[in-house]
Design a protein around this motif. Structure first.
Motif, PDB file in Angstrom:
ATOM      1  N   ARG A  70       0.840  -0.964   0.122  1.00 61.04           N
ATOM      2  CA  ARG A  70       0.019  -0.275  -0.223  1.00 61.04           C
ATOM      3  C   ARG A  70       0.982   1.434  -0.401  1.00 61.04           C
ATOM      4  NH1 ARG A  70      -2.804  -0.584   4.396  1.00 61.04           N
ATOM      5  NH2 ARG A  70      -4.176  -2.377   3.194  1.00 61.04           N
ATOM      6  N   LEU A  71       2.167   1.255   1.348  1.00 64.38           N
ATOM      7  CA  LEU A  71       2.779   2.452   0.932  1.00 64.38           C
ATOM      8  C   LEU A  71       3.655   2.718  -0.369  1.00 64.38           C
ATOM      9  CD1 LEU A  71       4.029   4.649   3.592  1.00 64.38           C
ATOM     10  CD2 LEU A  71       6.002   2.505   2.747  1.00 64.38           C
ATOM     11  N   LEU A  72       4.218   1.583  -1.321  1.00 58.12           N
ATOM     12  CA  LEU A  72       4.566   1.363  -2.166  1.00 58.12           C
ATOM     13  C   LEU A  72       3.389   2.115  -3.339  1.00 58.12           C
ATOM     14  CD1 LEU A  72       7.106   0.700  -0.972  1.00 58.12           C
ATOM     15  CD2 LEU A  72       8.118  -0.762  -3.310  1.00 58.12           C
ATOM     16  N   HIS A  73       2.961   1.959  -3.527  1.00 60.18           N
ATOM     17  CA  HIS A  73       1.516   1.706  -3.999  1.00 60.18           C
ATOM     18  C   HIS A  73       1.127   3.989  -4.021  1.00 60.18           C
ATOM     19  CE1 HIS A  73      -1.559   2.065  -7.351  1.00 60.18           C
ATOM     20  NE2 HIS A  73      -2.319   2.368  -6.396  1.00 60.18           N
ATOM     21  N   ASN A  74       1.262   4.018  -3.408  1.00 58.00           N
ATOM     22  CA  ASN A  74       1.269   5.603  -2.938  1.00 58.00           C
ATOM     23  C   ASN A  74       1.759   6.761  -3.198  1.00 58.00           C
ATOM     24  OD1 ASN A  74      -1.865   4.988  -1.832  1.00 58.00           O
ATOM     25  ND2 ASN A  74      -1.382   4.570  -0.013  1.00 58.00           N
ATOM     26  N   ALA A  75       3.315   5.678  -3.362  1.00 59.02           N
ATOM     27  CA  ALA A  75       4.178   6.926  -3.926  1.00 59.02           C
ATOM     28  C   ALA A  75       5.155   7.337  -5.163  1.00 59.02           C
ATOM     29  CB  ALA A  75       5.456   6.164  -2.899  1.00 59.02           C
ATOM     30  N   ARG A  76       3.856   7.910  -5.524  1.00 57.45           N
ATOM     31  CA  ARG A  76       4.469   8.103  -7.036  1.00 57.45           C
ATOM     32  C   ARG A  76       5.930   7.618  -7.579  1.00 57.45           C
ATOM     33  NH1 ARG A  76       2.227  13.263  -8.744  1.00 57.45           N
ATOM     34  NH2 ARG A  76       0.693  12.677  -8.644  1.00 57.45           N
ATOM     35  N   GLU A  77       7.193   7.882  -6.797  1.00 51.98           N
ATOM     36  CA  GLU A  77       8.137   7.544  -6.993  1.00 51.98           C
ATOM     37  C   GLU A  77       8.366   6.430  -7.641  1.00 51.98           C
ATOM     38  OE1 GLU A  77       8.920   8.544  -3.004  1.00 51.98           O
ATOM     39  OE2 GLU A  77       7.623   9.712  -4.404  1.00 51.98           O
ATOM     40  N   TRP A  78       7.844   5.242  -5.800  1.00 47.21           N
ATOM     41  CA  TRP A  78       7.998   3.883  -6.136  1.00 47.21           C
ATOM     42  C   TRP A  78       6.791   2.833  -6.905  1.00 47.21           C
ATOM     43  CZ3 TRP A  78       9.090   4.821  -0.790  1.00 47.21           C
ATOM     44  CH2 TRP A  78       9.812   5.423   0.061  1.00 47.21           C
ATOM     45  N   ARG A  79       5.637   3.843  -7.140  1.00 47.02           N
ATOM     46  CA  ARG A  79       4.354   2.489  -8.380  1.00 47.02           C
ATOM     47  C   ARG A  79       5.025   2.180  -9.614  1.00 47.02           C
ATOM     48  NH1 ARG A  79      -0.181   7.197  -8.919  1.00 47.02           N
ATOM     49  NH2 ARG A  79       0.244   7.155  -6.453  1.00 47.02           N
ATOM     50  N   ALA A  80       6.297   2.898 -10.057  1.00 50.30           N
ATOM     51  CA  ALA A  80       6.007   1.735 -11.454  1.00 50.30           C
ATOM     52  C   ALA A  80       7.482   0.050 -10.977  1.00 50.30           C
ATOM     53  CB  ALA A  80       7.491   2.481 -12.300  1.00 50.30           C
ATOM     54  N   ILE A  81       7.273   0.184  -9.442  1.00 53.39           N
ATOM     55  CA  ILE A  81       8.460  -1.661  -8.935  1.00 53.39           C
ATOM     56  C   ILE A  81       7.222  -2.148  -8.837  1.00 53.39           C
ATOM     57  CG2 ILE A  81       9.644  -2.076  -7.753  1.00 53.39           C
ATOM     58  CD1 ILE A  81      10.266   0.483  -5.606  1.00 53.39           C
ATOM     59  N   ARG A  82       7.466  -3.051  -9.669  1.00 53.09           N
ATOM     60  CA  ARG A  82       6.870  -4.629  -9.638  1.00 53.09           C
ATOM     61  C   ARG A  82       6.821  -4.964  -8.609  1.00 53.09           C
ATOM     62  NH1 ARG A  82       4.545  -7.624 -14.461  1.00 53.09           N
ATOM     63  NH2 ARG A  82       4.504  -6.065 -16.635  1.00 53.09           N
ATOM     64  N   LEU A  83       5.743  -5.348  -8.236  1.00 55.48           N
ATOM     65  CA  LEU A  83       5.778  -5.965  -6.116  1.00 55.48           C
ATOM     66  C   LEU A  83       5.332  -7.058  -6.847  1.00 55.48           C
ATOM     67  CD1 LEU A  83       3.735  -3.172  -4.728  1.00 55.48           C
ATOM     68  CD2 LEU A  83       6.554  -3.299  -4.599  1.00 55.48           C
ATOM     69  N   VAL A  84       5.445  -8.180  -5.359  1.00 56.21           N
ATOM     70  CA  VAL A  84       5.185  -9.588  -5.292  1.00 56.21           C
ATOM     71  C   VAL A  84       5.016  -9.810  -4.286  1.00 56.21           C
ATOM     72  CG1 VAL A  84       5.842 -12.063  -5.628  1.00 56.21           C
ATOM     73  CG2 VAL A  84       6.193 -11.148  -7.799  1.00 56.21           C
ATOM     74  N   ALA A  95      -6.630 -11.373  -2.067  1.00 58.27           N
ATOM     75  CA  ALA A  95      -6.088 -10.980  -4.026  1.00 58.27           C
ATOM     76  C   ALA A  95      -6.361 -10.003  -4.556  1.00 58.27           C
ATOM     77  CB  ALA A  95      -6.347 -12.365  -5.266  1.00 58.27           C
ATOM     78  N   THR A  96      -7.642  -9.864  -4.495  1.00 60.82           N
ATOM     79  CA  THR A  96      -8.054  -7.985  -5.212  1.00 60.82           C
ATOM     80  C   THR A  96      -7.257  -6.684  -4.236  1.00 60.82           C
ATOM     81  OG1 THR A  96     -10.264  -9.374  -5.051  1.00 60.82           O
ATOM     82  CG2 THR A  96     -10.189  -6.823  -5.652  1.00 60.82           C
ATOM     83  N   GLU A  97      -7.286  -7.197  -3.137  1.00 59.42           N
ATOM     84  CA  GLU A  97      -6.706  -5.802  -2.301  1.00 59.42           C
ATOM     85  C   GLU A  97      -5.573  -5.598  -3.317  1.00 59.42           C
ATOM     86  OE1 GLU A  97      -5.077  -4.302   1.730  1.00 59.42           O
ATOM     87  OE2 GLU A  97      -6.129  -6.046   1.918  1.00 59.42           O
ATOM     88  N   LEU A  98      -4.240  -7.068  -3.338  1.00 62.36           N
ATOM     89  CA  LEU A  98      -3.492  -6.854  -3.821  1.00 62.36           C
ATOM     90  C   LEU A  98      -3.065  -6.543  -4.744  1.00 62.36           C
ATOM     91  CD1 LEU A  98      -1.641  -9.917  -2.586  1.00 62.36           C
ATOM     92  CD2 LEU A  98      -1.229  -7.919  -1.358  1.00 62.36           C
ATOM     93  N   ALA A  99      -4.270  -7.229  -5.909  1.00 67.22           N
ATOM     94  CA  ALA A  99      -3.990  -6.975  -7.615  1.00 67.22           C
ATOM     95  C   ALA A  99      -4.354  -5.293  -7.607  1.00 67.22           C
ATOM     96  CB  ALA A  99      -5.372  -7.638  -7.775  1.00 67.22           C
ATOM     97  N   HIS A 100      -5.437  -4.748  -7.049  1.00 74.19           N
ATOM     98  CA  HIS A 100      -5.256  -2.901  -6.985  1.00 74.19           C
ATOM     99  C   HIS A 100      -4.286  -2.535  -6.423  1.00 74.19           C
ATOM    100  CE1 HIS A 100      -8.335   0.503  -6.994  1.00 74.19           C
ATOM    101  NE2 HIS A 100      -7.236   0.185  -5.785  1.00 74.19           N
ATOM    102  N   ARG A 101      -3.550  -2.611  -5.816  1.00 79.92           N
ATOM    103  CA  ARG A 101      -2.153  -1.983  -5.151  1.00 79.92           C
ATOM    104  C   ARG A 101      -1.609  -2.279  -6.104  1.00 79.92           C
ATOM    105  NH1 ARG A 101      -4.807   1.715  -1.677  1.00 79.92           N
ATOM    106  NH2 ARG A 101      -5.644   0.225   0.050  1.00 79.92           N
ATOM    107  N   GLY A 102      -1.446  -3.269  -7.188  1.00 81.61           N
ATOM    108  CA  GLY A 102      -0.446  -3.591  -8.908  1.00 81.61           C
ATOM    109  C   GLY A 102       0.504  -4.757  -7.568  1.00 81.61           C
TER     110      GLY A 102
END
Length: 123
Positions: A70-84, A95-102
């Motif tokens: 959630r923190l990374l998704h909300n920070a513009r500078e880190w939004r492009a990082i692929r997350l697993v 699964a829905t929450e994680l997918a919504h956050r990329g």
């Protein structure tokens, strides 16, 4: 001279065996990988090192994996990082929450095959 195209990843997991296994798997796939034990340590590192991929355990003490995603998704500078996100149980709401956050959810008991599938979707 042309420099090689390096892929970089950060693995965040408190469980030493899990963290080391994922790190070794990624290294075998040609990634440059760092492993750390908690999300709090990741934040100052991210300010200086650009990672293409971050794999985070959802069951971390302190800032857990869901909060970190959630923190990374909300920070513009880190939004492009692929997350697993590694988790013991992938429920539909999680699964829905994680997918919504990329973030791509990966089951801990099948992390190798789930992660291989996820990595196969990277450009």
């Amino acid at each position: 001279m042309k420099l090689p195209n390096f892929r970089t990843a950060l693995v965040i997991a408190a469980d030493c065996d899990l963290r080391n296994s994922v790190v070794q798997h990624l290294k075998h796939e040609g990634w440059i990988v760092h492993g750390i034990t908690n999300a709090e340590h990741a934040l100052p590192i991210l300010a200086h090192l650009p990672y293409e991929l971050i794999i985070v355990d959802c069951e971390l003490p302190g800032i857990d994996g869901k909060d970190f995603v959630r923190l990374l998704h909300n920070a513009r500078e880190w939004r492009a990082i692929r997350l697993v996100a590694l988790t013991n149980c992938i429920s539909a709401p999680l699964a829905t929450e994680l997918a919504h956050r990329g973030a791509f959810p990966v089951r801990k008991e099948a992390w190798s095959e789930d992660l291989s599938h996820c990595l196969g979707t990277l450009p």
